[in-house]
Enzyme design. Structure first.
Site, PDB file in Angstrom:
ATOM      1  N   LYS A 165      32.748  35.623  33.576  1.00 28.88           N
ATOM      2  CA  LYS A 165      31.615  36.000  34.435  1.00 28.88           C
ATOM      3  C   LYS A 165      30.327  35.275  34.081  1.00 28.88           C
ATOM      4  CE  LYS A 165      32.968  40.467  36.280  1.00 28.88           C
ATOM      5  NZ  LYS A 165      32.568  41.853  36.504  1.00 28.88           N
ATOM      6  N   LYS A 217      43.234  35.601  39.496  1.00 29.01           N
ATOM      7  CA  LYS A 217      43.410  37.019  39.811  1.00 29.01           C
ATOM      8  C   LYS A 217      42.802  37.329  41.179  1.00 29.01           C
ATOM      9  CE  LYS A 217      40.518  39.945  38.171  1.00 29.01           C
ATOM     10  NZ  LYS A 217      39.634  40.868  37.478  1.00 29.01           N
ATOM     11  N   LYS A 270      37.733  41.295  44.131  1.00 24.02           N
ATOM     12  CA  LYS A 270      36.831  41.708  45.201  1.00 24.02           C
ATOM     13  C   LYS A 270      35.532  40.920  45.184  1.00 24.02           C
ATOM     14  CE  LYS A 270      35.364  45.790  42.505  1.00 24.02           C
ATOM     15  NZ  LYS A 270      36.364  46.438  41.687  1.00 24.02           N
TER      16      LYS A 270
HETATM   17  P1  TYM Z   1      37.370  46.663  38.093  1.00 26.89           P
HETATM   18  O1  TYM Z   1      36.373  47.419  38.908  1.00 26.89           O
HETATM   19  O2  TYM Z   1      37.229  45.199  37.976  1.00 26.89           O
HETATM   20  O3  TYM Z   1      38.818  46.962  38.634  1.00 26.89           O
HETATM   21  C1  TYM Z   1      39.285  48.279  38.825  1.00 26.89           C
HETATM   22  C2  TYM Z   1      40.742  48.379  38.395  1.00 26.89           C
HETATM   23  O4  TYM Z   1      41.561  47.511  39.189  1.00 26.89           O
HETATM   24  C3  TYM Z   1      42.328  46.664  38.337  1.00 26.89           C
HETATM   25  N1  TYM Z   1      42.470  45.355  38.987  1.00 26.89           N
HETATM   26  C4  TYM Z   1      43.641  44.755  39.223  1.00 26.89           C
HETATM   27  N2  TYM Z   1      44.912  45.116  38.973  1.00 26.89           N
HETATM   28  C5  TYM Z   1      45.888  44.259  39.349  1.00 26.89           C
HETATM   29  N3  TYM Z   1      45.639  43.071  39.960  1.00 26.89           N
HETATM   30  C6  TYM Z   1      44.374  42.669  40.243  1.00 26.89           C
HETATM   31  N4  TYM Z   1      44.144  41.508  40.844  1.00 26.89           N
HETATM   32  C7  TYM Z   1      43.305  43.529  39.864  1.00 26.89           C
HETATM   33  N5  TYM Z   1      41.950  43.449  39.987  1.00 26.89           N
HETATM   34  C8  TYM Z   1      41.457  44.569  39.431  1.00 26.89           C
HETATM   35  C9  TYM Z   1      41.520  46.564  37.060  1.00 26.89           C
HETATM   36  O5  TYM Z   1      42.333  46.202  35.968  1.00 26.89           O
HETATM   37  C10 TYM Z   1      40.962  47.954  36.940  1.00 26.89           C
HETATM   38  O6  TYM Z   1      41.920  48.822  36.362  1.00 26.89           O
HETATM   39  N6  TYM Z   1      35.971  47.467  33.367  1.00 26.89           N
HETATM   40  C11 TYM Z   1      36.649  48.056  34.505  1.00 26.89           C
HETATM   41  C12 TYM Z   1      36.033  49.354  34.964  1.00 26.89           C
HETATM   42  C13 TYM Z   1      35.875  50.386  33.912  1.00 26.89           C
HETATM   43  C14 TYM Z   1      36.903  51.167  33.324  1.00 26.89           C
HETATM   44  C15 TYM Z   1      36.263  52.050  32.427  1.00 26.89           C
HETATM   45  C16 TYM Z   1      38.295  51.208  33.496  1.00 26.89           C
HETATM   46  C17 TYM Z   1      34.698  50.779  33.356  1.00 26.89           C
HETATM   47  N7  TYM Z   1      34.933  51.789  32.479  1.00 26.89           N
HETATM   48  C18 TYM Z   1      36.982  52.985  31.665  1.00 26.89           C
HETATM   49  C19 TYM Z   1      39.003  52.142  32.728  1.00 26.89           C
HETATM   50  C20 TYM Z   1      38.367  53.002  31.834  1.00 26.89           C
HETATM   51  C21 TYM Z   1      36.604  47.074  35.659  1.00 26.89           C
HETATM   52  O7  TYM Z   1      35.786  46.191  35.709  1.00 26.89           O
HETATM   53  O8  TYM Z   1      37.478  47.312  36.642  1.00 26.89           O
END
Ligand code: TYM
Length: 328
Positions: free
Chosen positions: A111, A192, A195
């Site tokens: 990022k 990957k 969004k």
């Molecule tokens: P974020 O918002 O990027 O994504 C949310 C969840 O979706 C999963 N994900 C995917 N899984 C499979 N293939 C993909 N292409 C894909 N893109 C996203 C992510 O792995 C995630 O599970 N840091 C986290 C948010 C967070 C969090 C937490 C998660 C903050 N605090 C505590 C768990 C526990 C994040 O940026 O997810």
């Protein structure tokens, strides 16, 4: 019964990658364990967000949680910013984290790459995520593959705290789908699905119209062969589409391979669009009803009250162990 916690950033629309990697498991786990699912709006602001867009995305994702099947009577559904203990333990975790640990995080490297100025919040992001998890002493964290490194850091921080201040935090474990923990872009299977991608053709948003879904999937990149075979090494594009198919149709990889044996990619891609639409269309209908009713605000209020109860209790114990003078 275990404790489960997870969250998604309100930094854009949810994609089918978020759905397959995480949200589907949220829905499954709510029937088995004590679950806490939030929208991490405090994490979303680690990159600049337009205020109106942040508000819309946050409400939209919370509503999609419900539309996809989360039940506020089974799981606590809330916004991270509604439970101030996250910010407070986040700071405490930042003080326990080493710069070198944060520098090694691949999400930070991705990022921040090529950017002239990078916010400090983007750097300390994983410490806040550790706080999210540890506040609930969560056992299972349903996430996609890209969050594994953040979870390892969370375990290291939990250990560090336990060693210094006495055994207290539970070691959280990732909970990931066997296939589909990393859904790839439709235009480039080495990236990957995300969004925040500038090319909307690279992902399917959960709220994409059926006609858009059909168009995007018909244009999804494939290799020049014609065999529908799951082989991520040699056929990453088709393997990615098979993973998506498998989740949306509840079919095994072997069943899909057998169904399209000798047929080439055409019929496979056409059916894939239909299985995706068949799942997303009813979710989209419920989503529209939920947005119209305004019920999400009551759901989030109830969720935040439930989450605060446990989060505040944990925070108090952490402060006590660290030597803070507690308010009398
Ligand atoms: P974020 O918002 O990027 O994504 C949310 C969840 O979706 C999963 N994900 C995917 N899984 C499979 N293939 C993909 N292409 C894909 N893109 C996203 C992510 O792995 C995630 O599970 N840091 C986290 C948010 C967070 C969090 C937490 C998660 C903050 N605090 C505590 C768990 C526990 C994040 O940026 O997810």
């Amino acid at each position: 019964m275990k404790r489960v916690l997870s969250g998604m950033q309100s930094s854009g629309q949810l994609t089918i990658g978020n759905y397959i990697g995480a949200l589907r498991n949220f829905v499954n786990l709510q029937h088995l364990h004590r679950c806490y699912f939030m929208v991490v709006d405090m994490h979303a602001i680690t990159v600049p967000q337009d205020p109106a867009a942040l508000k819309e995305q946050t409400e939209s994702i919370a509503s999609l949680y419900i539309a996809a099947g989360l039940d506020p009577n089974k799981a606590s559904i809330f916004l991270q910013s509604h439970v101030p203990a996250h910010a407070e333990l986040g700071w405490i975790m930042t003080t326990l984290t080493y710069m070198g640990e944060l520098e090694r995080m691949t999400q930070f490297k991705d990022k921040s790459a090529g950017k002239e100025s990078v916010g400090a919040g983007l750097f300390t992001y994983p410490s806040l995520m550790a706080a999210d998890i540890l506040l609930y002493n969560a056992d299972l964290i349903p996430v996609g593959d890209d969050q594994k490194q953040h979870l390892e850091l969370t375990r290291d921080l939990a250990n560090r705290f336990n060693n210094r201040f006495g055994e207290f935090f539970t070691m959280p474990e990732p909970y990931m789908p066997e296939i589909g923990a990393r859904i790839m872009s439709l235009d480039d299977a080495s990236k990957k699905m995300s969004k925040s991608s500038p090319n909307p053709g690279s992902y399917i948003a959960m709220l994409d119209e059926p006609a858009v879904i059909r168009k995007k999937l018909s244009r999804a990149v494939t290799d020049s062969g014609r065999e529908v075979k799951y082989d991520p090494q040699n056929k990453p594009e088709v393997s990615n589409l098979i993973s998506i198919y498998s989740h949306f149709a509840n079919m095994s990889v072997a069943e899909i391979e057998a169904k399209y044996d000798g047929q080439g990619y055409g019929p496979f891609k056409k059916d894939l669009a239909e299985v995706v639409v068949a799942v997303l269309e009813p979710i989209q209908e419920r989503y529209r009803e939920i947005r119209k009713s305004g019920e999400i605000f009551d759901i989030l209020k109830k969720g935040a009250a439930e989450a605060s109860e446990l989060a505040n209790e944990t925070l108090l114990e952490v402060k006590k162990r660290m030597g803070f003078v507690l308010p009398s």
